[in-house]
Structure formats: structure tokens, C-alpha cells
Scaffold this active site. Structure first.
Site, PDB file in Angstrom:
ATOM      1  N   LYS A  52       7.032 -12.159  -2.402  1.00 33.10           N
ATOM      2  CA  LYS A  52       6.565 -13.613  -1.694  1.00 33.10           C
ATOM      3  C   LYS A  52       5.052 -13.700  -2.100  1.00 33.10           C
ATOM      4  O   LYS A  52       4.826 -14.806  -2.341  1.00 33.10           O
ATOM      5  CB  LYS A  52       6.915 -13.652  -0.282  1.00 33.10           C
ATOM      6  N   PHE A  92       1.905   0.151  -4.642  1.00 30.18           N
ATOM      7  CA  PHE A  92       1.845   1.388  -4.551  1.00 30.18           C
ATOM      8  C   PHE A  92       2.443   1.902  -3.455  1.00 30.18           C
ATOM      9  O   PHE A  92       3.337   2.976  -3.493  1.00 30.18           O
ATOM     10  CB  PHE A  92       0.198   1.750  -4.431  1.00 30.18           C
ATOM     11  N   ASP A  97       7.181   4.682  -1.070  1.00 32.23           N
ATOM     12  CA  ASP A  97       7.953   4.406   0.311  1.00 32.23           C
ATOM     13  C   ASP A  97       9.602   4.678  -0.282  1.00 32.23           C
ATOM     14  O   ASP A  97      10.127   5.226   0.556  1.00 32.23           O
ATOM     15  CB  ASP A  97       7.791   2.996   0.787  1.00 32.23           C
ATOM     16  N   ASP A 101      12.161   7.201   1.370  1.00 30.34           N
ATOM     17  CA  ASP A 101      13.265   6.892   2.124  1.00 30.34           C
ATOM     18  C   ASP A 101      14.648   6.923   1.315  1.00 30.34           C
ATOM     19  O   ASP A 101      15.730   6.364   1.887  1.00 30.34           O
ATOM     20  CB  ASP A 101      13.161   5.326   2.797  1.00 30.34           C
ATOM     21  N   ARG A 106      15.258  -2.885  -3.933  1.00 32.75           N
ATOM     22  CA  ARG A 106      14.222  -3.381  -3.555  1.00 32.75           C
ATOM     23  C   ARG A 106      14.039  -4.951  -4.417  1.00 32.75           C
ATOM     24  O   ARG A 106      13.876  -5.133  -5.637  1.00 32.75           O
ATOM     25  CB  ARG A 106      12.861  -2.796  -3.617  1.00 32.75           C
ATOM     26  N   ASP A 174       5.673   7.172  11.085  1.00 26.05           N
ATOM     27  CA  ASP A 174       7.038   6.614  11.026  1.00 26.05           C
ATOM     28  C   ASP A 174       7.889   7.861  10.456  1.00 26.05           C
ATOM     29  O   ASP A 174       9.144   7.868  10.947  1.00 26.05           O
ATOM     30  CB  ASP A 174       6.977   5.461  10.027  1.00 26.05           C
ATOM     31  N   LYS A 200       0.920   0.807   9.835  1.00 28.01           N
ATOM     32  CA  LYS A 200       1.628   0.971   8.807  1.00 28.01           C
ATOM     33  C   LYS A 200       1.726  -0.621   8.034  1.00 28.01           C
ATOM     34  O   LYS A 200       1.995  -0.602   6.889  1.00 28.01           O
ATOM     35  CB  LYS A 200       3.152   1.244   8.937  1.00 28.01           C
ATOM     36  N   PHE A 247       4.360 -10.195  13.431  1.00 24.01           N
ATOM     37  CA  PHE A 247       5.131 -10.359  12.477  1.00 24.01           C
ATOM     38  C   PHE A 247       6.357  -9.238  12.089  1.00 24.01           C
ATOM     39  O   PHE A 247       7.442  -9.420  11.669  1.00 24.01           O
ATOM     40  CB  PHE A 247       4.320 -10.286  11.062  1.00 24.01           C
ATOM     41  N   ASP A 251      10.475  -9.346  11.913  1.00 23.06           N
ATOM     42  CA  ASP A 251      11.094  -8.777  10.878  1.00 23.06           C
ATOM     43  C   ASP A 251      12.241  -7.843  11.339  1.00 23.06           C
ATOM     44  O   ASP A 251      13.230  -7.906  10.876  1.00 23.06           O
ATOM     45  CB  ASP A 251      10.362  -7.921  10.049  1.00 23.06           C
ATOM     46  N   ASP A 252      12.064  -7.134  12.412  1.00 25.36           N
ATOM     47  CA  ASP A 252      13.029  -6.150  13.076  1.00 25.36           C
ATOM     48  C   ASP A 252      14.161  -7.250  13.700  1.00 25.36           C
ATOM     49  O   ASP A 252      15.169  -6.886  13.659  1.00 25.36           O
ATOM     50  CB  ASP A 252      12.345  -5.523  13.964  1.00 25.36           C
TER      51      ASP A 252
END
Length: 377
Positions: A52, A92, A97, A101, A106, A174, A200, A247, A251-252
């Protein structure tokens, strides 16, 4: 005349092309083999400009608010370059990440490490580790090239290094709180969630954009207004870190409650067993029976994962029970009110000082908050 969101994005993207060319020319000047130059170019194009771009564009917006006038071409380029350095930092983080994960996609395309062929040079796989380092290295090359003669050069370096380190601290908490192969939601709680999202996400996604703009505009660490001492960067931290937390909670919530049409992706936090605000809230306020349902169904993958996920959603949605939508609405109202109250405490500069740009202004924070309230994606 106000510039449209699309035009603003296009103008910002034009600066990326300049930066990309500059980085590629630097690779050539180092006598890098042609295939390595091609690879690095593809790394940049694939991973940096696709999101974005809110973090990067916010640097430009904040500089314009602080200076209280349209930017000159040189000012725009410098502010946009700092913005692209944040986007390089984001790239980066995301490239590495996604490997940690074992993510699949993505921004609507395969994660970089899963790309099977880079311009006929073979698959990415573990080369993505070094590619992520190169994205980070590009930041410091650009800062040196364009800001080395500026009085605030060391401040820029320290900001990027400190924020990077804090983000990595959040990532560590995390990763060990919610390891992929051994999820134990008994470790989850709202305090831990707050730490993870502040470190994070909030520092690099919120504080960094404004702090870089402040440095570029010459906002000092400490100044006085009407006899009151202002510690400008502490003020920014005090407002922007809770804003970043809000924010991420948003998102969650959208991950569980938003539709694919609204948020542009299918939410996976429940199946993936993420340490999300929703599950931490359910664990904090749920009955023993509700917690037991979470222990049995949250983060459980397999042939019946859709059924388990729906059981968790039904419990979240229960208007007579947990009612996560109502709890989120209450949280959102309070968070926005608290942040606005903090913004209102920022002393505004005198009228004759506004044009100098070297004083904090409430509008810089309000602009950021308006971008995230009531968002659907």
C-alpha cells in the site's frame, strides 16, 4: 489543488524508479556480474513497491504538514527517498518473515523464497536470506549517498538502526510465543500481545515515518513553547506507538471478521494459531468452557480445520457470550478517544513559527490517525 490518492502514489513510485536505477548502477560500478545485477534488480522490483506504500508516503505527507506548504522538487525527492528507505526496511522484514513462517503468498503473488525462476537464473529458495540482507544494505547506501552532508545524517542512521533492532525484538517474542510447530495458546495474553505489536509493528510502521520527517525538518530533541519544555521525539513516541497498537488490533479483528472482498485476503489467524488480539481477549474474558473450546480448536490444522475454525468464530460472534465484535467496538472507541486526547495535549507552535517546520504540529498525528480509523483493509 489537492492531489488524488492515485496521483500521489504514482509520483511516489516515480522516485522508486530513480532509486532502483541508482542502486543498479552502483552494483555495476562494483563490477558485479551481469546475472547478479539482474537478480538484485528482480529482488527490488518484486519485493519493494508492491504494498500500500502508506509508511513511505507518510514521510512525504508529514514533511508537508510540518513545513505547512507545498514541497520543492528537492524536498519532495529527499522525503520520498526516506519513505522508500522504510519500504526497503519493510521488504527486508517481509522476505525473511515469510521464510520463518513458511508462508505461501504475499501481496497476491508467491513469497519471494518460493519463486521458481528468476529471469532464467534458477529458483530463489535460501538465496532469499541474502536477498533480504541486501534490501537492508541498500537503505544505508542510499542514506550515505543523499544525506551524508546533512547535519541530521547520524540521527537518520540511529533511527533506522534502533527501529530495526526493536522490530527484531518483537519478532523474537512473537516467534517463541507462537512457534509454528508447537502452538500453546496458554502462553497468550493481552500484555504479551501489546509488547509484540508495539515492537514488531508500531515502531517501524508509525513512529519511524514521523520521526524521519521531523529530523529532515530540523525538529530538535527539546524546545520550549510559552515556557513549557517539549521533548519532541518522546511526544511522537507517546502518541504513535499506541496508534500502531490500535492499527494492529484492527488488523487482527479484520482477519477474523472482514470478508475476503473487504480485506483482499482470506483471514488465517485462527487456523494458524496466531497470538491475535481476538484470542487474547477471549482468553482474558472467557469462561473455563469457552477457553476449553479454544484449546481444542484454535490453531489446529488438518482435514477438519474449517469446522474447528468455524467453532471458534461462532464463539467469538455469540452475542450472549464473548461477543468479540462488541468488545472490539468498545476498544476502538476508547483507543481513538485516548489517541485524540494525547494529540490535543501537543502544544501548537506560534503562528510565526509554523512556516519554519521545526516544531511538532497536531495535524501530523491527525493525518496518520485519519488513515487508519474505519479502514476495511
Amino acid at each position: 489543488m489537492a492531489i488524488s490518492k492515485a496521483d500521489k502514489r504514482d509520483k511516489f513510485l516515480a522516485v522508486f524508479e530513480r532509486i532502483r536505477e541508482e542502486l543498479i548502477n552502483h552494483m555495476k560500478s562494483e563490477n558485479m556480474p551481469e546475472d547478479a545485477v539482474t537478480w538484485f534488480n528482480e529482488n527490488l522490483v518484486y519485493n519493494v513497491p508492491g504494498g500500500k506504500l502508506n509508511r513511505g508516503i507518510s514521510v512525504v505527507d508529514t514533511v508537508a504538514i510540518l513545513l505547512n506548504r507545498p514541497l520543492t522538487d528537492d524536498e519532495y525527492f529527499k522525503a520520498a527517498l526516506l519513505g522508500w528507505c522504510i519500504e526497503l526496511l519493510q521488504a527486508f522484514f517481509l522476505v525473511s518473515d515469510d521464510m520463518m513462517d513458511a508462508s505461501i503468498s504475499r501481496r497476491g503473488q508467491p513469497c519471494w523464497y518460493r519463486v521458481h525462476d528468476v529471469k532464467g537464473l534458477g529458483k530463489v529458495h535460501n538465496i532469499a536470506i541474502n536477498d533480504s540482507f541486501m534490501l537492508e544494505g541498500a537503505i544505508y547506501h542510499l542514506l550515505k549517498t543523499h544525506f551524508r552532508r546533512e547535519s541530521y545524517y547520524v540521527d537518520l542512521l540511529e533511527l533506522f538502526q534502533e527501529v530495526t533492532y526493536k522490530t527484531e525484538m518483537g519478532q523474537l517474542v512473537d516467534l517463541i510465543t507462537a512457534p509454528e510447530e508447537n502452538i500453546d495458546i496458554r502462553k497468550y495474553n493481552l500484555d504479551k500481545h501489546t509488547f509484540i505489536v508495539r515492537y514488531k509493528t508500531a515502531f517501524y510502521s508509525f513512529y519511524l515515518s514521523v520521526a524521519l520527517a521531523m529530523r529532515m525538518c530540523g525538529v530538535p530533541d527539546v524546545y520550549e513553547i510559552n515556557g513549557k519544555t517539549i521533548e519532541a521525539y518522546k511526544e511522537a513516541d507517546r502518541i504513535l506507538i499506541p496508534m500502531g497498537e490500535f492499527f494492529q488490533v484492527q488488523d487482527d479483528y479484520l482477519d477474523y471478521h472482514g470478508t475476503e472482498a473487504e480485506i483482499g485476503k482470506i483471514g488465517t489467524d485462527i487456523v494458524d494459531g496466531k497470538c491475535s488480539w481476538c484470542v487474547c481477549t477471549a482468553l482474558a474474558y472467557g469462561t473455563e468452557a469457552q477457553k476449553q473450546l479454544l484449546y481444542e480448536n484454535y490453531g489446529k490444522k488438518g482435514t477438519d480445520q474449517a469446522v474447528r475454525e468455524q467453532a471458534v468464530k461462532d464463539m467469538y460472534n455469540d452475542e450472549q457470550g464473548l461477543n468479540i465484535p462488541r468488545r472490539y467496538e468498545e476498544y476502538q472507541k476508547k483507543a481513538v478517544a485516548d489517541i485524540n486526547a494525547m494529540i490535543d495535549q501537543v502544544p501548537e507552535p506560534e503562528a510565526h513559527e509554523v512556516g519554519k517546520g521545526n516544531r511538532l504540529r497536531r495535524d501530523a498525528f491527525r493525518a496518520f490517525l485519519s488513515k487508519i480509523t474505519d479502514r476495511k483493509a
